[in-house]
Scaffold this motif. Structure first.
Motif, mmCIF file in Angstrom:
data_model
loop_
_atom_site.group_PDB
_atom_site.id
_atom_site.type_symbol
_atom_site.label_atom_id
_atom_site.label_comp_id
_atom_site.label_asym_id
_atom_site.label_seq_id
_atom_site.Cartn_x
_atom_site.Cartn_y
_atom_site.Cartn_z
ATOM 1 N N ARG A 66 0.766 -1.218 0.069
ATOM 2 C CA ARG A 66 -0.056 -0.119 0.014
ATOM 3 C C ARG A 66 0.930 1.364 0.045
ATOM 4 O O ARG A 66 0.541 2.419 0.329
ATOM 5 N N GLN A 67 1.890 1.062 -0.658
ATOM 6 C CA GLN A 67 3.012 2.364 -0.706
ATOM 7 C C GLN A 67 3.636 2.735 -1.996
ATOM 8 O O GLN A 67 3.609 1.924 -2.764
ATOM 9 N N VAL A 68 3.249 3.962 -2.565
ATOM 10 C CA VAL A 68 3.959 4.302 -3.648
ATOM 11 C C VAL A 68 5.325 4.876 -3.587
ATOM 12 O O VAL A 68 5.721 5.796 -2.976
ATOM 13 N N VAL A 69 6.295 3.822 -4.017
ATOM 14 C CA VAL A 69 7.681 3.981 -3.683
ATOM 15 C C VAL A 69 8.316 4.920 -4.876
ATOM 16 O O VAL A 69 8.075 4.661 -5.860
ATOM 17 N N VAL A 70 9.028 5.844 -4.128
ATOM 18 C CA VAL A 70 9.771 6.626 -5.059
ATOM 19 C C VAL A 70 11.204 6.510 -5.106
ATOM 20 O O VAL A 70 11.538 6.722 -3.779
ATOM 21 N N MET A 71 11.627 6.126 -6.044
ATOM 22 C CA MET A 71 13.457 5.915 -6.146
ATOM 23 C C MET A 71 14.107 7.016 -6.245
ATOM 24 O O MET A 71 14.043 7.766 -7.241
ATOM 25 N N THR A 72 14.885 7.279 -5.261
ATOM 26 C CA THR A 72 15.547 8.508 -5.505
ATOM 27 C C THR A 72 16.934 8.522 -6.551
ATOM 28 O O THR A 72 17.463 9.272 -6.991
ATOM 29 N N ALA A 73 17.514 7.364 -6.577
ATOM 30 C CA ALA A 73 18.594 6.946 -7.686
ATOM 31 C C ALA A 73 17.898 7.124 -8.924
ATOM 32 O O ALA A 73 16.761 6.937 -9.132
ATOM 33 N N VAL A 129 9.979 11.508 -13.995
ATOM 34 C CA VAL A 129 9.576 12.402 -13.139
ATOM 35 C C VAL A 129 10.891 13.118 -12.288
ATOM 36 O O VAL A 129 11.856 12.153 -12.112
ATOM 37 N N ASP A 130 10.766 14.414 -11.941
ATOM 38 C CA ASP A 130 11.791 14.765 -11.431
ATOM 39 C C ASP A 130 11.775 14.336 -9.754
ATOM 40 O O ASP A 130 11.347 14.878 -9.123
ATOM 41 N N THR A 131 12.577 13.064 -9.693
ATOM 42 C CA THR A 131 12.377 12.357 -8.243
ATOM 43 C C THR A 131 13.048 13.144 -7.010
ATOM 44 O O THR A 131 12.860 13.130 -6.029
ATOM 45 N N ARG A 132 14.184 13.931 -7.681
ATOM 46 C CA ARG A 132 14.879 14.976 -6.612
ATOM 47 C C ARG A 132 13.707 15.863 -6.178
ATOM 48 O O ARG A 132 13.883 16.156 -4.781
ATOM 49 N N ALA A 133 13.133 16.711 -6.943
ATOM 50 C CA ALA A 133 11.945 17.490 -6.379
ATOM 51 C C ALA A 133 10.983 16.835 -5.844
ATOM 52 O O ALA A 133 10.430 17.460 -4.636
ATOM 53 N N LEU A 134 10.560 15.722 -6.279
ATOM 54 C CA LEU A 134 9.649 15.075 -5.320
ATOM 55 C C LEU A 134 10.118 14.575 -4.029
ATOM 56 O O LEU A 134 9.228 14.788 -3.069
ATOM 57 N N THR A 135 11.354 13.965 -4.013
ATOM 58 C CA THR A 135 11.852 13.633 -2.672
ATOM 59 C C THR A 135 11.805 14.788 -1.761
ATOM 60 O O THR A 135 11.495 14.799 -0.490
ATOM 61 N N ARG A 136 12.585 16.078 -2.105
ATOM 62 C CA ARG A 136 12.719 17.062 -1.283
ATOM 63 C C ARG A 136 11.038 17.659 -0.891
ATOM 64 O O ARG A 136 10.967 17.905 0.215
ATOM 65 N N HIS A 137 10.221 17.417 -1.692
ATOM 66 C CA HIS A 137 8.729 17.617 -1.272
ATOM 67 C C HIS A 137 8.411 17.163 -0.215
ATOM 68 O O HIS A 137 7.668 17.621 0.886
ATOM 69 N N ILE A 138 8.438 15.536 -0.189
ATOM 70 C CA ILE A 138 8.105 14.848 0.788
ATOM 71 C C ILE A 138 8.780 15.166 2.128
ATOM 72 O O ILE A 138 8.273 14.914 3.133
ATOM 73 N N ARG A 139 10.298 15.093 2.003
ATOM 74 C CA ARG A 139 10.815 15.484 3.167
ATOM 75 C C ARG A 139 10.397 16.743 4.003
ATOM 76 O O ARG A 139 10.460 17.044 5.005
ATOM 77 N N ASP A 140 10.065 17.733 3.181
ATOM 78 C CA ASP A 140 9.532 19.212 3.745
ATOM 79 C C ASP A 140 8.173 18.921 4.120
ATOM 80 O O ASP A 140 7.675 19.553 5.349
ATOM 81 N N ARG A 141 7.260 18.293 3.568
ATOM 82 C CA ARG A 141 5.965 18.136 3.826
ATOM 83 C C ARG A 141 5.712 16.837 4.511
ATOM 84 O O ARG A 141 4.451 16.831 5.234
#
Length: 405
Positions: A66-73, A129-141
């Motif tokens: 039940r998780q949508v996994v974002v790969m940072t690599a 997808v710009d996964t770097r921007a997405l990861t930073r967004h999740i880290r912030d929010r």
């Protein structure tokens, strides 16, 4: 793999690049991309994993249910997929987000293409997808619900897609162990001489765990999460193990009740990940949801017993709430308990050890599938715990085993 199969998979990959997809977060932010894997729609909790390798072990880890996994690599799929690296019988992630999927795998162990495997398992993904921007967004929010929509669904209004995402269930309050556990008990025989017998409660267990126990001469009886104390007692185990798994530990009342009976019987216990959180709750401690969790294979953890720093593999969104400073032991219905391991990035409790009972647990993954092998010694520590108590205790309903959390 035949050249014809390779050509077919490459054509499917190129075809995916023409299928639009969009990722929509519950706070309204969206990311456009292309379909990767199955075409359709999916929802789940968006989390990011920092592992540069080992994506197949991540995908097949039941803890990611039940998780949508974002790969940072940025590059995913380079080594393809193979039967040997499967940690369970299927891919468990609800959705998959990558930046640049490999056009073709290039590895001597590869038996297939990752995009094809995602399609075969019905996993909806998105690439580009710009996964770097997405990861930073999740880290912030913080971790939040997300949906991936591809094909015709990607052309629907974002406001309409957002309603679907907002209607998805939260991870807090989710009882998921019953959805990932084995349907029937099974046994993993020891490699070589049989030394000990262990009952492993499957809360979302990975295949590497009983295999590593078996390497140490342990016969492992893997039982469903719903197993009773009588079923555990019938196997006359030398020790009990609680595995990793998904969901909110506050919902696992049956499993915590079983663990209290194990502790009351002074039966050696070892837990990892979800099992660590359940040991905390069995000892009367609270658990809480982390802002964005720990995931990946490069997390530094301090072992306070040895003073050594381990690079470890993680996948957890919940943690034990320690009521005092983490260097101070606390009392529990089963004696004193101390924090044995701590995360060096954020001081999160990564392990607990009972000082008056034969029980300990860690929040991370010593089976290292995938990941470094710094923490493999924990399986030997479990063996040492059983060696110190050669005669199996009888699991019963002692009064303190029924003590409230």
């Amino acid at each position: 793999m035949s050249t014809q199969r390779e050509h077919q998979e490459q054509q499917e990959h190129l075809a995916d690049a023409d299928v639009p997809a969009v990722l929509v977060l519950e706070d309204g932010r969206s990311f456009a991309g292309q379909a990767y894997g199955a075409v359709g729609r999916t929802v789940g909790e968006a989390v990011f994993s920092t592992g540069m390798t080992g994506y197949q072990e991540t995908l097949t880890d039941p803890s990611y249910h039940r998780q949508v996994v974002v790969m940072t690599a940025p590059h995913i799929g380079n080594t393809g997929v193979n039967a040997e690296d499967m940690e369970s019988a299927r891919i468990w992630v609800a959705g998959y987000v990558v930046r640049d999927p490999a056009i073709r795998p290039s590895n001597w162990r590869s038996q297939g293409d990752l995009g094809t495997a995602l399609r075969e398992h019905g996993v909806v993904g998105i690439s580009g997808v710009d996964t770097r921007a997405l990861t930073r967004h999740i880290r912030d929010r913080g971790a939040m619900r997300a949906g991936i929509f591809s094909g015709a669904d990607a052309r629907r209004p974002v406001a309409e897609l957002l309603e679907e995402v907002s209607a998805a269930p939260l991870m807090v309050g989710a009882a998921l162990a019953a959805e990932v556990t084995t349907a029937e008990p099974y046994v993993v025989e020891p490699a070589g001489e049989h030394r000990y017998t262990v009952v492993a409660l499957d809360l979302g267990i990975k295949g590497s765990t009983p295999a590593l126990l078996a390497q140490r001469g342990i016969r492992v009886h893997v039982l469903p999460a719903t197993s009773s104390v009588d079923e555990v007692r019938a196997l006359n185990p030398d020790g009990v193990f609680f595995s990793n798994g998904p969901g909110d530990p506050a919902t696992a009342e049956h499993e915590v009740g079983l663990l209290r009976k194990v502790l009351a019987a002074e039966l050696p216990f070892f837990g990892i990940c979800f099992g660590n959180q359940l040991l905390g709750r069995a000892l009367g401690l609270d658990t809480y949801k982390l802002p964005f969790g720990h995931r990946g294979i490069n997390q530094p953890v301090l072992d306070r017993r040895t003073g050594k720093v381990e690079v470890t593999s993680h996948n957890h969104g919940f943690a034990i709430a320690w009521p005092t400073a983490t260097d101070t032991p606390v009392d529990s219905p089963f004696g004193r308990v101390r924090v044995s391991h701590v995360a060096l990035n954020d001081e999160v409790v990564e392990g607990v050890e009972c000082l008056d009972a034969p029980a300990f647990s860690v929040q991370y993954h010593p089976e290292a599938a995938a990941g470094p092998h710094d923490a493999a010694y924990l399986f030997d520590r479990f063996v040492e715990l059983m060696e110190s108590r050669p005669s199996p205790a009888s699991v019963d309903d002692k009064e303190r085993g029924d003590a409230p959390a």
